[in-house]
Design a protein around this motif. Structure first.
Motif, PDB file in Angstrom:
ATOM      1  N   GLY A  79       0.811  -1.212   0.000  1.00 43.24           N
ATOM      2  CA  GLY A  79       0.000   0.000   0.000  1.00 43.24           C
ATOM      3  C   GLY A  79       0.847   1.265   0.000  1.00 43.24           C
ATOM      4  N   LEU A  80       1.873   1.288   0.852  1.00 43.48           N
ATOM      5  CA  LEU A  80       2.750   2.455   0.912  1.00 43.48           C
ATOM      6  C   LEU A  80       3.486   2.674  -0.401  1.00 43.48           C
ATOM      7  N   ILE A  81       4.000   1.614  -0.953  1.00 40.15           N
ATOM      8  CA  ILE A  81       4.764   1.723  -2.199  1.00 40.15           C
ATOM      9  C   ILE A  81       3.869   2.174  -3.350  1.00 40.15           C
ATOM     10  N   SER A  82       2.644   1.640  -3.414  1.00 38.77           N
ATOM     11  CA  SER A  82       1.757   2.028  -4.514  1.00 38.77           C
ATOM     12  C   SER A  82       1.329   3.492  -4.390  1.00 38.77           C
ATOM     13  N   ARG A  83       1.121   3.979  -3.159  1.00 37.09           N
ATOM     14  CA  ARG A  83       0.767   5.385  -2.964  1.00 37.09           C
ATOM     15  C   ARG A  83       1.902   6.313  -3.370  1.00 37.09           C
TER      16      ARG A  83
ATOM     17  N   GLY B 185       3.801   5.671  -5.834  1.00 35.03           N
ATOM     18  CA  GLY B 185       3.961   5.533  -7.273  1.00 35.03           C
ATOM     19  C   GLY B 185       5.181   4.733  -7.682  1.00 35.03           C
ATOM     20  N   ASN B 186       5.697   3.927  -6.780  1.00 32.45           N
ATOM     21  CA  ASN B 186       6.884   3.127  -7.062  1.00 32.45           C
ATOM     22  C   ASN B 186       6.522   1.653  -7.223  1.00 32.45           C
ATOM     23  N   GLU B 187       7.478   0.909  -7.712  1.00 31.17           N
ATOM     24  CA  GLU B 187       7.330  -0.542  -7.816  1.00 31.17           C
ATOM     25  C   GLU B 187       7.883  -1.180  -6.537  1.00 31.17           C
ATOM     26  N   PRO B 188       7.185  -2.182  -5.998  1.00 24.81           N
ATOM     27  CA  PRO B 188       7.693  -2.840  -4.789  1.00 24.81           C
ATOM     28  C   PRO B 188       8.936  -3.679  -5.104  1.00 24.81           C
ATOM     29  N   ALA B 189       9.784  -3.815  -4.103  1.00 22.25           N
ATOM     30  CA  ALA B 189      10.944  -4.697  -4.220  1.00 22.25           C
ATOM     31  C   ALA B 189      10.435  -6.130  -4.078  1.00 22.25           C
ATOM     32  N   LEU B 190      10.428  -6.852  -5.172  1.00 24.84           N
ATOM     33  CA  LEU B 190       9.855  -8.200  -5.158  1.00 24.84           C
ATOM     34  C   LEU B 190      10.605  -9.131  -4.212  1.00 24.84           C
TER      35      LEU B 190
END
Length: 103
Positions: A24-28, A30-35
């Motif tokens: 949720g934090l990463i999407s807010r 506007g970044n891509e999550p570290a898979l």
């Protein structure tokens, strides 16, 4: 349910919640999550969940692995979401200690 099982369940639940919080934090932002980070948390949640099963043969090693993984990931994320992840790691390690099954 024994206290060790409850602690293992708590570690798994906290970890799953933190995956959702992280995504949720990463999407807010506007970044891509570290898979690799999400995968590490997911593996730790599965290991902690497995460790909550009383009849599991590798219960203690699974909980120890989950705890170690969560502690490392928590330290890597300490400036943002790391503290609850570290808490989940400690819960998993304490659950391993209370499992009563030799490693």
């Amino acid at each position: 349910m024994t206290s060790g099982k409850r602690l293992a369940v708590a570690a798994a639940v906290i970890t799953l919640i933190m995956i959702a919080v992280y995504l949720g934090l990463i999407s807010r932002q506007g970044n891509e999550p570290a898979l690799w980070f999400v995968a590490g948390l997911a593996v730790a949640a599965v290991l902690a969940g497995y460790g909550a099963i009383g009849a599991a043969r590798a219960r203690r090693p699974a909980l120890l692995a989950a705890g170690a993984l969560l502690l490392v990931l928590g330290l890597l994320g300490i400036l943002s979401i790391g503290l609850p992840i570290i808490a989940a790691g400690v819960l998993a390690i304490v659950a391993a200690g209370r499992s009563g099954i030799p490693a």
